[in-house]
Design an enzyme around this catalytic site. Sequence first.
Site, mmCIF file in Angstrom:
data_model
loop_
_atom_site.group_PDB
_atom_site.id
_atom_site.type_symbol
_atom_site.label_atom_id
_atom_site.label_comp_id
_atom_site.label_asym_id
_atom_site.label_seq_id
_atom_site.Cartn_x
_atom_site.Cartn_y
_atom_site.Cartn_z
ATOM 1 N N GLY A 91 -1.609 8.286 13.417
ATOM 2 C CA GLY A 91 -1.628 9.674 13.890
ATOM 3 C C GLY A 91 -1.351 9.768 15.388
ATOM 4 O O GLY A 91 -0.566 10.608 15.842
ATOM 5 N N ILE A 144 -4.527 5.075 14.392
ATOM 6 C CA ILE A 144 -3.366 4.559 15.136
ATOM 7 C C ILE A 144 -2.084 5.291 14.737
ATOM 8 O O ILE A 144 -1.314 5.730 15.607
ATOM 9 C CB ILE A 144 -3.238 3.034 14.922
ATOM 10 C CG1 ILE A 144 -4.417 2.339 15.617
ATOM 11 C CG2 ILE A 144 -1.905 2.522 15.481
ATOM 12 C CD1 ILE A 144 -4.379 0.829 15.592
ATOM 13 N N HIS A 201 2.278 -14.783 39.504
ATOM 14 C CA HIS A 201 2.064 -13.608 40.336
ATOM 15 C C HIS A 201 3.415 -13.029 40.755
ATOM 16 O O HIS A 201 4.313 -13.797 41.121
ATOM 17 C CB HIS A 201 1.273 -13.995 41.596
ATOM 18 C CG HIS A 201 1.131 -12.848 42.552
ATOM 19 N ND1 HIS A 201 0.217 -11.836 42.352
ATOM 20 C CD2 HIS A 201 1.817 -12.545 43.691
ATOM 21 C CE1 HIS A 201 0.330 -10.961 43.352
ATOM 22 N NE2 HIS A 201 1.287 -11.374 44.176
ATOM 23 N N SER A 241 0.842 -1.199 0.000
ATOM 24 C CA SER A 241 0.000 0.000 0.000
ATOM 25 C C SER A 241 0.874 1.244 0.000
ATOM 26 O O SER A 241 2.086 1.167 0.178
ATOM 27 C CB SER A 241 -0.870 0.000 1.255
ATOM 28 O OG SER A 241 -0.035 0.005 2.409
HETATM 29 P P1 FAD Z 1 4.285 -3.509 2.068
HETATM 30 O O1 FAD Z 1 4.943 -3.611 3.369
HETATM 31 O O2 FAD Z 1 3.795 -2.180 1.615
HETATM 32 O O3 FAD Z 1 5.324 -4.089 1.008
HETATM 33 C C1 FAD Z 1 5.100 -4.078 -0.359
HETATM 34 C C2 FAD Z 1 6.435 -3.988 -1.071
HETATM 35 O O4 FAD Z 1 6.233 -4.237 -2.459
HETATM 36 C C3 FAD Z 1 7.079 -2.617 -0.990
HETATM 37 O O5 FAD Z 1 8.358 -2.698 -0.414
HETATM 38 C C4 FAD Z 1 7.146 -2.131 -2.439
HETATM 39 O O6 FAD Z 1 8.338 -1.418 -2.724
HETATM 40 C C5 FAD Z 1 7.106 -3.433 -3.206
HETATM 41 N N1 FAD Z 1 6.545 -3.305 -4.556
HETATM 42 C C6 FAD Z 1 5.357 -2.757 -4.907
HETATM 43 N N2 FAD Z 1 5.148 -2.877 -6.222
HETATM 44 C C7 FAD Z 1 6.227 -3.533 -6.738
HETATM 45 C C8 FAD Z 1 6.589 -3.951 -8.033
HETATM 46 N N3 FAD Z 1 5.782 -3.764 -9.080
HETATM 47 N N4 FAD Z 1 7.781 -4.560 -8.198
HETATM 48 C C9 FAD Z 1 8.623 -4.769 -7.120
HETATM 49 N N5 FAD Z 1 8.308 -4.403 -5.876
HETATM 50 C C10 FAD Z 1 7.127 -3.791 -5.677
HETATM 51 N N6 FAD Z 1 1.317 -2.742 10.962
HETATM 52 C C11 FAD Z 1 1.364 -3.488 12.092
HETATM 53 O O7 FAD Z 1 0.921 -4.635 12.077
HETATM 54 N N7 FAD Z 1 1.906 -3.005 13.250
HETATM 55 C C12 FAD Z 1 2.404 -1.744 13.334
HETATM 56 O O8 FAD Z 1 2.887 -1.333 14.381
HETATM 57 C C13 FAD Z 1 2.363 -0.929 12.176
HETATM 58 N N8 FAD Z 1 2.849 0.324 12.209
HETATM 59 C C14 FAD Z 1 2.831 1.074 11.079
HETATM 60 C C15 FAD Z 1 3.324 2.362 11.141
HETATM 61 C C16 FAD Z 1 3.330 3.165 10.024
HETATM 62 C C17 FAD Z 1 3.885 4.556 10.101
HETATM 63 C C18 FAD Z 1 2.836 2.641 8.781
HETATM 64 C C19 FAD Z 1 2.856 3.472 7.537
HETATM 65 C C20 FAD Z 1 2.320 1.358 8.722
HETATM 66 C C21 FAD Z 1 2.319 0.568 9.863
HETATM 67 N N9 FAD Z 1 1.799 -0.736 9.834
HETATM 68 C C22 FAD Z 1 1.810 -1.472 10.982
HETATM 69 C C23 FAD Z 1 1.220 -1.329 8.612
HETATM 70 C C24 FAD Z 1 2.219 -2.279 7.930
HETATM 71 O O9 FAD Z 1 3.388 -1.568 7.632
HETATM 72 C C25 FAD Z 1 1.607 -2.861 6.667
HETATM 73 O O10 FAD Z 1 0.371 -3.460 6.964
HETATM 74 C C26 FAD Z 1 2.519 -3.925 6.057
HETATM 75 O O11 FAD Z 1 3.759 -3.374 5.714
HETATM 76 C C27 FAD Z 1 1.859 -4.545 4.819
HETATM 77 O O12 FAD Z 1 2.702 -5.486 4.282
HETATM 78 P P2 FAD Z 1 2.652 -5.848 2.714
HETATM 79 O O13 FAD Z 1 3.721 -6.848 2.509
HETATM 80 O O14 FAD Z 1 1.282 -6.154 2.303
HETATM 81 O O15 FAD Z 1 3.033 -4.480 1.955
#
Ligand code: FAD
Length: 478
Positions: A197, A195, A457, A157
């Site tokens: 924010g 969360i 405990h 995302s």
């Molecule tokens: P992502 O982590 O977004 O990874 C997707 C990857 O795909 C990216 O690195 C991107 O570069 C790559 N990509 C995309 N398109 C392509 C392409 N065409 N070719 C090659 N590579 C590509 N979640 C929690 O559970 N706990 C937390 O404490 C938490 N804190 C957060 C704090 C912040 C500030 C933010 C922004 C998010 C937080 N999240 C947290 C949410 C969490 O980061 C995401 O839910 C999680 O990273 C989703 O994982 P994902 O693998 O689906 O996607």
Amino acid sequence: FLSSQSHDLVVIGGGPAGYFAAIKGAQLGFNTACIEKRGKLGGTCLNVGCIPSKALLNNSLMYDQILNDTQKRGIVVDKKNVNLDFDGLMKYKDKVVSQLTGGVEMLFKKYGVTYYKGDGEFLNENEVVVKPVDGLEGTVKENINLQAKNFVIATGSEVTPFPGITIDEERIVSSTGALSLKEVPKRLAIIGAGIIGLEMGSVYNRLGSEVTVMEYQDKIGSSMDDEVAATMSKVLKKQGFNFKTNAKVVSATRSGDVVDFTVENTKTGKQETLQADVLLVAIGRRPYIQGLGAEKIGLEVDESGRLVIDNQYNTKFPHIKVAGDVTFGPMLAHKAEEEGFAAVELFKTGHGHVNYNNIPSVMYTHPEVAWTGKNEKELKRDDINYKVGKFPFIANSRAKTNMDTEGFVKILIDAETERILGAHIVGPNAGEMIAEACLALEYGASAEDIARVCHAHPTLSEAFKEASMAAYSQPINF
Ligand code: FAD
């Protein structure tokens, strides 16, 4: 000249969904490759999400506690000599991020996952091209075509933009910019009391910023249980947060080193123009499929931009599955991991499963907030007859010894079977304690099952046991 390779499994995206899928795939014997264009593995979570935010939260809390919490504990600190090294705080965060992203790269080597640093795009439903990314160190030197029997899309995302507000990541920032500010802003305004924010607000509030959070809804904490959200609103106000609920931000512009923004009260229609040194836009995230070629091969995308899948993570092609933020469900790292894992198990064995009724959420403020299962509003909506058991941390001996007594554990159980339906915790280490609730929910435990388990405990976890006792009978210590 196009070089070409073939694999059993190609994963696009190296975030929590993608790297779990890739490692599990290799462990299950697939010849596996993972394509990532960021230059680092770990995705949003490790690079600009969960991990850097928790490093800042932990260390800012320690700083705040040294300044404001020591005296009543019998520790004398000369406040004049307690200094913040903001640069040092940021450097530690960067170090943790690079250790963990490097750790995933090592795991890829250990399990034999081929890592392509580049941009992945579907050419057709059986082939992806990996393209070099301009300026990225170590990126593939030329286009490489990858054929595979199976694919997992895990492209994650991106920050949802706010219409009409331009993010420059300096004065008007997303969470990514907020994790790498150059100095502590005197005034930090935040759009969105979700969360992210509230976590980033906590970091800077502790470091000395005057924090104002604007929320369109009439409460903070988005999908949090109402009682929990109301408690957190009080707690955070006491810590110095200013909240403006029913507040619609109409515009925001940077003028030099300040940001002017206008907020409208959605109840009264009254507008006011305010100023901040940094404005954080934290209104959520949206699925990311730019450049993936998803539409080209005919994958379905819904009105929210999510890739549409069935209950086995299948797109219209059963050999192309999807996991993580780019599809349905809460945008959480552990949910993404579970899906990546399950998708690959489904490829291998035909079985793989995630229980969407039991995905914990945690807010790493102080106190922490954590919940899983249903909240009261959902149970009422679904006409489920339930009972509530509550236990306050003020009556928990360990919380007392730790001088950390804010909050409570609330357990929701089925009125008839007394099976646990949900747990909602505000309190110290709530994020760790919720694991017990997840386990109980997964195994269909009743409140009495939990209460009859011997808890050590003095521990905070006794509050969980006593809340369960309160749900079906009575607690002892309250
Ligand atoms: P992502 O982590 O977004 O990874 C997707 C990857 O795909 C990216 O690195 C991107 O570069 C790559 N990509 C995309 N398109 C392509 C392409 N065409 N070719 C090659 N590579 C590509 N979640 C929690 O559970 N706990 C937390 O404490 C938490 N804190 C957060 C704090 C912040 C500030 C933010 C922004 C998010 C937080 N999240 C947290 C949410 C969490 O980061 C995401 O839910 C999680 O990273 C989703 O994982 P994902 O693998 O689906 O996607």
